[in-house]
Motif scaffolding. Structure first.
Motif, short mmCIF file in Angstrom:
data_model
loop_
_atom_site.label_atom_id
_atom_site.label_comp_id
_atom_site.label_asym_id
_atom_site.label_seq_id
_atom_site.Cartn_x
_atom_site.Cartn_y
_atom_site.Cartn_z
N ARG A 131 24.47 20.43 -4.00
CA ARG A 131 24.94 21.60 -3.25
C ARG A 131 26.46 21.70 -3.28
NH1 ARG A 131 20.57 23.60 -0.58
NH2 ARG A 131 18.82 22.17 -0.27
N ALA A 322 23.27 15.71 -1.53
CA ALA A 322 22.59 16.88 -0.97
C ALA A 322 22.29 16.71 0.51
CB ALA A 322 21.29 17.13 -1.73
N ALA A 331 26.37 27.23 2.49
CA ALA A 331 26.24 26.77 1.11
C ALA A 331 27.26 27.45 0.23
CB ALA A 331 24.82 27.07 0.60
N ARG A 334 26.72 30.28 -5.65
CA ARG A 334 25.87 29.75 -6.71
C ARG A 334 25.85 30.74 -7.86
NH1 ARG A 334 22.50 25.65 -5.21
NH2 ARG A 334 21.02 26.19 -6.82
#
Length: 348
Positions: A131, A322, A331, A334
């Motif tokens: 992550r 993670a 988060a 991505r």
């Protein structure tokens, strides 16, 4: 999708199937090395395979996307410094192990390992698993691959001297013709061939890996014919593994805590650790054949061992990252093109 892929890659021992294929190729070269006319044919095919590999690298690498990532230049400079400055310095520091621990040939291979660019796919995959900042890992891997086309041969010529051909006109001509010219041709033709590459991605992936297997077979056949493998004992191989374990541990530690000292956040530190601690098998193997010639098998062996070691160790670290207790923040961004699962672990 994750449920279907989980049994294929154990969480604690991610053995790359391609490593098994490489080991099988090494065994084939040991039992049935190419010799005489067959060696000439294999050598010519290997030269063509190297040129094809670097053409495909150039055609696939989007320079525009890499340049768009310059906004996060501090992170990329940090990864490049880890790959092409810190790694080589540690490799030079290991010179004291020669010849008591490592033979001169194995040490040359270890030092060459320290000069190879970082990976792309596995750095992205591990960053995603942990992550971290996936877009940064994509750009960092691309920058490293691009820089390695020039920096790896130059550093090898400077630090390895005669073992890698030095600065002789012949060695520089081989580097230009087999590495730089195909790569630049791929970049120039990318506009017209990118569609073909995308449509036939799976087939070309087999071409990539098959070409590398051919390069490995040719290199180890030359080593067998020259009798170089009589110099490598199980004790020496064990010593090489121990040295590479220390090298990997040092880089994982330096990239993680060094990034913290430089003020990077957790997501960026994850990308720096995984992109800055790895070496590319796919880029390093063909380079070794060009730079080392008949001694390429000694340069190939340390890189193959380090590649599998980095996959196994980094898979464990990524899974632990993670679940970091300080990962309570939202988060990170991505990239839709980034692989999300360990299935993306490949040789590059």
């Amino acid at each position: 999708m994750s449920r279907r892929l989980t049994p294929r890659l154990p969480s604690w021992l991610p053995i790359d199937p391609y490593i098994l294929a490489l080991l099988g190729t090494v065994a084939l070269a040991a039992l049935l090395p190419a010799s005489g006319r067959a060696a000439d044919v294999a050598g010519g095919a290997s030269t063509g395979a190297v040129a094809l590999l670097f053409f495909l690298y150039g055609a696939r690498l989007s320079t525009r996307e890499a340049l768009d990532g310059l906004r996060h230049w501090r992170l990329h400079v940090t990864v490049l410094a880890a790959t092409f400055v810190v790694f080589p310095l540690l490799g030079l520091a290991a010179r004291g192990l020669e010849p008591a621990v490592l033979t001169p040939e194995l040490y040359s291979g270890l030092l060459f390992l320290c000069l190879v660019p970082s990976t792309i796919q596995s750095s992205i995959a591990f960053t995603s698993m942990a992550r971290g900042n996936v877009p940064a890992a994509i750009c960092a891997g691309s920058f490293s691959s691009l820089a390695g086309i020039v920096l790896t041969p130059l550093l090898a010529a400077l630090l390895l001297g005669g073992g890698a051909g030095g600065f002789s006109a012949d060695s520089l001509l081989r580097i230009v013709l087999q590495l730089l010219v195909p790569f630049l041709a791929g970049q120039l033709l990318r506009r017209w061939v990118s569609g073909f590459l995308v449509r036939h991605k799976k087939v070309l992936g087999h071409v990539d890996r098959g070409s590398i297997l051919l390069v490995v077979y040719t290199a180890f056949s030359e080593g067998m014919n020259a009798g170089v493998w009589h110099q490598v004992t199980p004790v020496r191989l064990g010593a090489l593994l121990a040295v590479e374990a220390v090298l990997l541990a040092a880089m994982l530690t330096l990239t993680w805590f060094g990034a913290k000292r430089l003020g990077f956040g957790r997501a960026d530190r994850v990308a720096i650790q995984f992109a800055g601690s790895k070496k590319s098998l796919a880029a390093g193997l063909p380079m070794a054949t060009v730079l080392f010639g008949a001694q390429a098998s000694f340069a190939v062996l340390p890189l193959m061992l380090f590649h599998q070691m980095q996959l196994m160790v980094c898979a464990v670290i990524a899974k632990r990252r993670a679940h970091d207790p300080d990962h309570a923040a939202p988060a990170p961004r991505r990239a839709t093109s980034a692989p999300d699962r360990p299935a993306a672990l490949r040789t590059r």
